[in-house]
Scaffold this motif. Sequence first.
Motif, PDB file in Angstrom:
ATOM      1  N   GLN A 143       0.817  -1.223   0.000  1.00 21.98           N
ATOM      2  CA  GLN A 143       0.000   0.000   0.000  1.00 21.98           C
ATOM      3  C   GLN A 143       0.852   1.275   0.000  1.00 21.98           C
ATOM      4  O   GLN A 143       0.482   2.266   0.621  1.00 21.98           O
ATOM      5  CB  GLN A 143      -0.981  -0.011   1.179  1.00 21.98           C
ATOM      6  CG  GLN A 143      -2.025  -1.115   1.008  1.00 21.98           C
ATOM      7  CD  GLN A 143      -3.132  -1.000   2.019  1.00 21.98           C
ATOM      8  OE1 GLN A 143      -2.856  -1.023   3.224  1.00 21.98           O
ATOM      9  NE2 GLN A 143      -4.357  -0.875   1.561  1.00 21.98           N
ATOM     10  N   ALA A 144       1.985   1.207  -0.678  1.00 23.29           N
ATOM     11  CA  ALA A 144       2.797   2.407  -0.871  1.00 23.29           C
ATOM     12  C   ALA A 144       2.970   2.631  -2.385  1.00 23.29           C
ATOM     13  O   ALA A 144       4.073   2.495  -2.926  1.00 23.29           O
ATOM     14  CB  ALA A 144       4.150   2.253  -0.193  1.00 23.29           C
ATOM     15  N   PRO A 145       1.870   2.946  -3.093  1.00 27.36           N
ATOM     16  CA  PRO A 145       1.945   3.036  -4.569  1.00 27.36           C
ATOM     17  C   PRO A 145       2.871   4.154  -5.061  1.00 27.36           C
ATOM     18  O   PRO A 145       3.404   4.065  -6.161  1.00 27.36           O
ATOM     19  CB  PRO A 145       0.489   3.315  -4.984  1.00 27.36           C
ATOM     20  CG  PRO A 145      -0.172   3.872  -3.776  1.00 27.36           C
ATOM     21  CD  PRO A 145       0.511   3.240  -2.592  1.00 27.36           C
ATOM     22  N   GLY A 146       3.074   5.162  -4.243  1.00 26.08           N
ATOM     23  CA  GLY A 146       3.976   6.254  -4.640  1.00 26.08           C
ATOM     24  C   GLY A 146       5.382   5.737  -4.836  1.00 26.08           C
ATOM     25  O   GLY A 146       6.080   6.089  -5.792  1.00 26.08           O
ATOM     26  N   ILE A 147       5.824   4.869  -3.909  1.00 27.35           N
ATOM     27  CA  ILE A 147       7.157   4.270  -4.024  1.00 27.35           C
ATOM     28  C   ILE A 147       7.188   3.365  -5.246  1.00 27.35           C
ATOM     29  O   ILE A 147       8.168   3.336  -5.995  1.00 27.35           O
ATOM     30  CB  ILE A 147       7.470   3.433  -2.762  1.00 27.35           C
ATOM     31  CG1 ILE A 147       7.326   4.301  -1.517  1.00 27.35           C
ATOM     32  CG2 ILE A 147       8.839   2.780  -2.877  1.00 27.35           C
ATOM     33  CD1 ILE A 147       8.588   4.778  -0.913  1.00 27.35           C
ATOM     34  N   ALA A 148       6.098   2.627  -5.448  1.00 27.42           N
ATOM     35  CA  ALA A 148       6.053   1.698  -6.580  1.00 27.42           C
ATOM     36  C   ALA A 148       6.279   2.446  -7.886  1.00 27.42           C
ATOM     37  O   ALA A 148       7.061   2.020  -8.733  1.00 27.42           O
ATOM     38  CB  ALA A 148       4.707   0.971  -6.602  1.00 27.42           C
ATOM     39  N   SER A 149       5.621   3.575  -8.067  1.00 25.38           N
ATOM     40  CA  SER A 149       5.776   4.255  -9.362  1.00 25.38           C
ATOM     41  C   SER A 149       7.159   4.882  -9.484  1.00 25.38           C
ATOM     42  O   SER A 149       7.718   4.954 -10.571  1.00 25.38           O
ATOM     43  CB  SER A 149       4.652   5.270  -9.600  1.00 25.38           C
ATOM     44  OG  SER A 149       4.749   6.312  -8.692  1.00 25.38           O
ATOM     45  N   ARG A 150       7.753   5.293  -8.366  1.00 25.51           N
ATOM     46  CA  ARG A 150       9.139   5.782  -8.430  1.00 25.51           C
ATOM     47  C   ARG A 150      10.071   4.661  -8.881  1.00 25.51           C
ATOM     48  O   ARG A 150      10.976   4.868  -9.694  1.00 25.51           O
ATOM     49  CB  ARG A 150       9.601   6.286  -7.059  1.00 25.51           C
ATOM     50  CG  ARG A 150       9.157   7.695  -6.724  1.00 25.51           C
ATOM     51  CD  ARG A 150       9.656   8.074  -5.337  1.00 25.51           C
ATOM     52  NE  ARG A 150      10.778   8.987  -5.382  1.00 25.51           N
ATOM     53  CZ  ARG A 150      10.642  10.305  -5.450  1.00 25.51           C
ATOM     54  NH1 ARG A 150       9.451  10.851  -5.529  1.00 25.51           N
ATOM     55  NH2 ARG A 150      11.695  11.093  -5.472  1.00 25.51           N
TER      56      ARG A 150
ATOM     57  N   GLN B  46       2.157  11.895   0.962  1.00 26.74           N
ATOM     58  CA  GLN B  46       1.656  11.870  -0.422  1.00 26.74           C
ATOM     59  C   GLN B  46       2.647  11.185  -1.353  1.00 26.74           C
ATOM     60  O   GLN B  46       2.257  10.467  -2.280  1.00 26.74           O
ATOM     61  CB  GLN B  46       1.364  13.289  -0.922  1.00 26.74           C
ATOM     62  CG  GLN B  46       0.107  13.890  -0.305  1.00 26.74           C
ATOM     63  CD  GLN B  46      -0.052  15.365  -0.628  1.00 26.74           C
ATOM     64  OE1 GLN B  46      -0.404  15.719  -1.737  1.00 26.74           O
ATOM     65  NE2 GLN B  46       0.213  16.216   0.342  1.00 26.74           N
ATOM     66  N   LEU B  47       3.940  11.391  -1.095  1.00 21.58           N
ATOM     67  CA  LEU B  47       4.944  10.760  -1.948  1.00 21.58           C
ATOM     68  C   LEU B  47       4.916   9.241  -1.802  1.00 21.58           C
ATOM     69  O   LEU B  47       5.175   8.502  -2.743  1.00 21.58           O
ATOM     70  CB  LEU B  47       6.338  11.292  -1.601  1.00 21.58           C
ATOM     71  CG  LEU B  47       6.620  12.712  -2.079  1.00 21.58           C
ATOM     72  CD1 LEU B  47       7.814  13.306  -1.357  1.00 21.58           C
ATOM     73  CD2 LEU B  47       6.866  12.726  -3.589  1.00 21.58           C
ATOM     74  N   LEU B  48       4.576   8.765  -0.605  1.00 24.42           N
ATOM     75  CA  LEU B  48       4.470   7.322  -0.410  1.00 24.42           C
ATOM     76  C   LEU B  48       3.219   6.779  -1.072  1.00 24.42           C
ATOM     77  O   LEU B  48       3.156   5.603  -1.419  1.00 24.42           O
ATOM     78  CB  LEU B  48       4.419   6.989   1.078  1.00 24.42           C
ATOM     79  CG  LEU B  48       5.711   7.139   1.865  1.00 24.42           C
ATOM     80  CD1 LEU B  48       5.485   6.745   3.311  1.00 24.42           C
ATOM     81  CD2 LEU B  48       6.802   6.277   1.269  1.00 24.42           C
ATOM     82  N   GLY B  49       2.228   7.621  -1.248  1.00 20.86           N
ATOM     83  CA  GLY B  49       1.018   7.154  -1.906  1.00 20.86           C
ATOM     84  C   GLY B  49      -0.237   7.288  -1.051  1.00 20.86           C
ATOM     85  O   GLY B  49      -1.286   6.767  -1.403  1.00 20.86           O
TER      86      GLY B  49
ATOM     87  N   ASP C  90       2.365   9.503 -20.551  1.00 25.28           N
ATOM     88  CA  ASP C  90       1.707   8.206 -20.529  1.00 25.28           C
ATOM     89  C   ASP C  90       2.322   7.380 -19.418  1.00 25.28           C
ATOM     90  O   ASP C  90       3.530   7.165 -19.404  1.00 25.28           O
ATOM     91  CB  ASP C  90       1.917   7.478 -21.867  1.00 25.28           C
ATOM     92  CG  ASP C  90       1.062   8.095 -22.946  1.00 25.28           C
ATOM     93  OD1 ASP C  90      -0.131   8.292 -22.683  1.00 25.28           O
ATOM     94  OD2 ASP C  90       1.598   8.394 -24.030  1.00 25.28           O
ATOM     95  N   GLU C  91       1.505   6.928 -18.500  1.00 23.98           N
ATOM     96  CA  GLU C  91       2.012   6.073 -17.432  1.00 23.98           C
ATOM     97  C   GLU C  91       1.116   4.865 -17.301  1.00 23.98           C
ATOM     98  O   GLU C  91      -0.024   4.990 -16.872  1.00 23.98           O
ATOM     99  CB  GLU C  91       2.019   6.840 -16.100  1.00 23.98           C
ATOM    100  CG  GLU C  91       3.239   7.721 -15.923  1.00 23.98           C
ATOM    101  CD  GLU C  91       3.214   8.450 -14.591  1.00 23.98           C
ATOM    102  OE1 GLU C  91       2.438   8.049 -13.701  1.00 23.98           O
ATOM    103  OE2 GLU C  91       3.947   9.432 -14.454  1.00 23.98           O
ATOM    104  N   GLU C  92       1.624   3.700 -17.671  1.00 23.38           N
ATOM    105  CA  GLU C  92       0.895   2.470 -17.388  1.00 23.38           C
ATOM    106  C   GLU C  92      -0.586   2.561 -17.740  1.00 23.38           C
ATOM    107  O   GLU C  92      -1.445   2.427 -16.883  1.00 23.38           O
ATOM    108  CB  GLU C  92       0.994   2.146 -15.896  1.00 23.38           C
ATOM    109  CG  GLU C  92       2.401   2.112 -15.359  1.00 23.38           C
ATOM    110  CD  GLU C  92       2.897   0.690 -15.216  1.00 23.38           C
ATOM    111  OE1 GLU C  92       2.196  -0.100 -14.594  1.00 23.38           O
ATOM    112  OE2 GLU C  92       3.974   0.401 -15.752  1.00 23.38           O
ATOM    113  N   ARG C  93      -0.907   2.767 -18.940  1.00 18.36           N
ATOM    114  CA  ARG C  93      -2.297   2.827 -19.411  1.00 18.36           C
ATOM    115  C   ARG C  93      -3.059   4.040 -18.881  1.00 18.36           C
ATOM    116  O   ARG C  93      -4.255   4.172 -19.096  1.00 18.36           O
ATOM    117  CB  ARG C  93      -3.068   1.549 -19.062  1.00 18.36           C
ATOM    118  CG  ARG C  93      -2.865   0.435 -20.083  1.00 18.36           C
ATOM    119  CD  ARG C  93      -3.320  -0.874 -19.515  1.00 18.36           C
ATOM    120  NE  ARG C  93      -2.372  -1.387 -18.554  1.00 18.36           N
ATOM    121  CZ  ARG C  93      -2.692  -2.125 -17.506  1.00 18.36           C
ATOM    122  NH1 ARG C  93      -3.930  -2.426 -17.267  1.00 18.36           N
ATOM    123  NH2 ARG C  93      -1.762  -2.567 -16.687  1.00 18.36           N
ATOM    124  N   VAL C  94      -2.407   4.871 -18.135  1.00  8.57           N
ATOM    125  CA  VAL C  94      -3.076   6.076 -17.643  1.00  8.57           C
ATOM    126  C   VAL C  94      -2.343   7.278 -18.207  1.00  8.57           C
ATOM    127  O   VAL C  94      -1.116   7.312 -18.236  1.00  8.57           O
ATOM    128  CB  VAL C  94      -3.041   6.139 -16.107  1.00  8.57           C
ATOM    129  CG1 VAL C  94      -3.703   7.409 -15.608  1.00  8.57           C
ATOM    130  CG2 VAL C  94      -3.717   4.922 -15.525  1.00  8.57           C
TER     131      VAL C  94
END
Lengths: 528, 442
Positions: free
Chosen positions: B181-188, B236-239, B267-271
């Motif tokens: 549940q830290a999607p911000g880190i995931a996208s980084r 917010q950076l963590l998600g 473009d990021e991952e279909r979004v």
Amino acid sequence: MKGLVELALLGTGRGADGDARTGTRVDALVAAATVESAEWRLLLAAGAEAVYRQAGIPPFTSVAPPAPARSETRPACSPRAAAALREVLREHRELLPQALERLAQMGQRLAPALLPEVLALKSLELRDALVPVLGERGVWLAEQNSEWAWVLARAQDDTAERARRWEEGHAAERLAALRREREVSPGRARSWLEGVWKQEKADQRATFLEALEVGLKPTDEPFLEGALDDRSQAVRAAASALLGRLPESRLARRMRERVDALMSFTPPATTDGSLWGVVKARLHGESPAGVLHVEPPASLPREWERDGITARPRQGLGERAHWLVELVARVAPSQFEERFGATPAQLVRAAAASEWSLALALGWSQSVVASPSPGWAEPLWDFWLEAPAALTQVEGAPASFYLHALLAHMPEARAEERALQLLERAGPRPVSLHAVVKALPGPWSPGTAERYLKALARRLAGTAADAFAWQASLDPAALALPLASIPHALALIEDAEPARLEHGWARALHTFESTLRLRQRLHEEIAP
Amino acid sequence: MSLTVDQILALAPDASALSAAKKVGTPASWSGLGRSAGALWGECKGRATYQVRVDLSDFATRCSCPSRKFPCKHALGLLLLSASHPAAVPEGSTPAWVEEWLGKRSAAAARRDEKKAERAEVPVDAAAQARRAEKRLERVMEGLDALELWLRDLVRNGLAGLEAQGPKPFETQAARMVDAQAPGIASRLRRLAQLPGSRSDWPQRLLGELGRLALLVHAYRRGDALGPELLADVRQLLGFTVPQEEVAAQGERVADDWLVLGQWVDDEERVQVQRSWLRGVSTGRSALLLQFSAAGTPFPEAFVPGTHFEAELAFYPGALPLRALVRERRSDAKGWSGSLPGAPDVEAFLAEVAVSTARLPWLERLPCSLRSVATVRHEAQGWCVVDGKGTTLPLLGDSHWRLLALSGGAPVDVSGEWDGERLRVLGAVIDGRYEVLWGTER
């Protein structure tokens, strides 16, 4: 920092011991943090250093500000014209030559925003048309990008520049330089070619040699004669074709002697044109067109081969017929008129009745397309139109080719008339309407335009079997219809209610309409 | 106001809608065309006849066609037509079907505001919420511990090995961070996947980014020491997301005349992520409006580069509040003319970068508008803008060719976004008129 990066690349686990130091004030911060793991400390230091570097990005100073573009001498096109031109660039490239020409005529230049896109165009013809409308801004912009240096080269059209392009350019540029130099100084251009003759590959030699058609002169003969002994078949054929077009060349003379030896013409008996003459001719079984007697050699003489006549026929043609084609194509058509004392129409008609009709027509047609031969294009066109399909089953489909290629060599009105005949004709045609319509230079005369549109209207009203053939003619017609006819064309499309039509008409008419409207817009927006 | 063709292009959801729009963007396809101060309308003849309306205050559109694209080709066509054939769209009195829609829009906006206010007042089950929050906190903490181990392993084994491993290690780790549940880190992490081997200085860059990630983990664990603003940024950076209602209700509000400095879509991952950079004309505040679009769906609101509108923005919490949402529009969008509000020279802008980075060390992008800069090629930096003092700022992408073409080497005002290394130019003022600089490929 390099120390940190090296350490991290190598891995702290590989014995590369050492403390993570950045050599900046960051080190003090890291030292103050209570972190046990050396790796984690290295990462924190690297992160802090990255932030430190981003925050403290040093200002660079430039070498020298660029000299701005020179001030313009002609006005830029209006913003609305620029919008229309952009549409041309993105979706209607076929209109670009017209649009650029109009811009040049109006003494205007391209809007600056369009410049990067047009400077990236590769076509040499388009580039020629672009130079006058780039403005000072375009030239200045091209100076900033080595890929756009072609602008500067074109702006500077002199022998030295052409010589540079001839020596350093890629194949297309070299060819363009050679052809241009031929226009200015044929002898010098030839000497350029002689200078590199031995080094060039065979297909290059043939291509460059063909460029000598520009400004062809008797002084080219020795070089061309030499090229007849080239290793490459393509080079020999090119040299031979050019020599055939120099009436005083030795080769042309040899060819004429060969024609004399194997062809003769019996003129129509009724030279006085009287009724009695006609009846007498009929009684004697003579053709009113006269008779051509032709007897090609049974085997290919060695000297013919040396003169560039190839031994092997193309598909669909017998050997003897092929040699005859090659021979006839190397004698100027006017020579036949002179030798046999007959008009082109008479000779073509006589040829049509002869056993060798296809070979003669092919040979003459080749000559006519290669160099101007007044009076020949029309009878030959008629020949190809009337020739039975079975006769013209030759590789390269000569009937369909010459039925549009010859149009360009007729007086404009005659060409239009003949094309219209084809358009109005029902049933299968030996040539595509697309090619025929495309061969007519635009803008058409008002009468031709009206006849074309009327014929189109008839097709739209009925259920024509040749819908696709007609649709293919719309693209070239959209470029060539005169502006004054566009409203009529648009009204016609509206009446046709494209949505109700079948066989792909809706799409074809839509493209037709958008091209026509864009032409109108270009005309309105690019105005004084 | 009327938009330029470039500005209209920026509204199109995709290239095919745009080319379809061009086809209907001719007077022949239309009847009943008209315009008023606030709207455009017309009836477009296709398979059926469609009623098309455009609200000029925010370029919202409505068409009776069944298309799921938005704006649809008819609405774009109407805008294009009004730009290319202004005479074809005459001033006229607003027909009832347009009036009705405009009325419904303002009523709907009012209702939305009411709902927002209501929602803000609804009492929540505080206990349940706290339980959920605690659960998530645990998972995030566990995830960060795992991340630390992975990062330490990377450094122990050496980053050099990554070049041969491709994006896989980063993607695996990113998936773990999603689970934690830290999607911000995931996208980084996903953004770093392509870095090894991609450029000569990749080790330095990768180490810097991994280092910032470590700093983020470190900072979150010591959240108490950060102060509420920076903690809000770190969360917010963590998600951890901040609900829009909360921003609208509690965020800092700034009313101003907001100029859309420029816009970019990633473009990021279909979004698709759209960034619109705003600058307050009187406050000088910068703002970032983010909009998202999945699978070709429209961005909810149209922010047209080179236009300005009065509005009250509400900012997301943070040490350097940039991200905002439009709380209330107070005027129609109008075309911008004249010079851009911005930094007088490169040094002033770099000082702003320093201050901003100091406030938010994880700063990724900053809007930039510079007065009077020329475009020049620098031997070491490549293409740059250069100010009157001869200081340069390196450029990103290839918009410099259009910038050069439009400016002819003369100094002009430019706007764009700074990514920490280079400036991506998004717009420029040429002869007093704002020109969109991206979008040559659209």
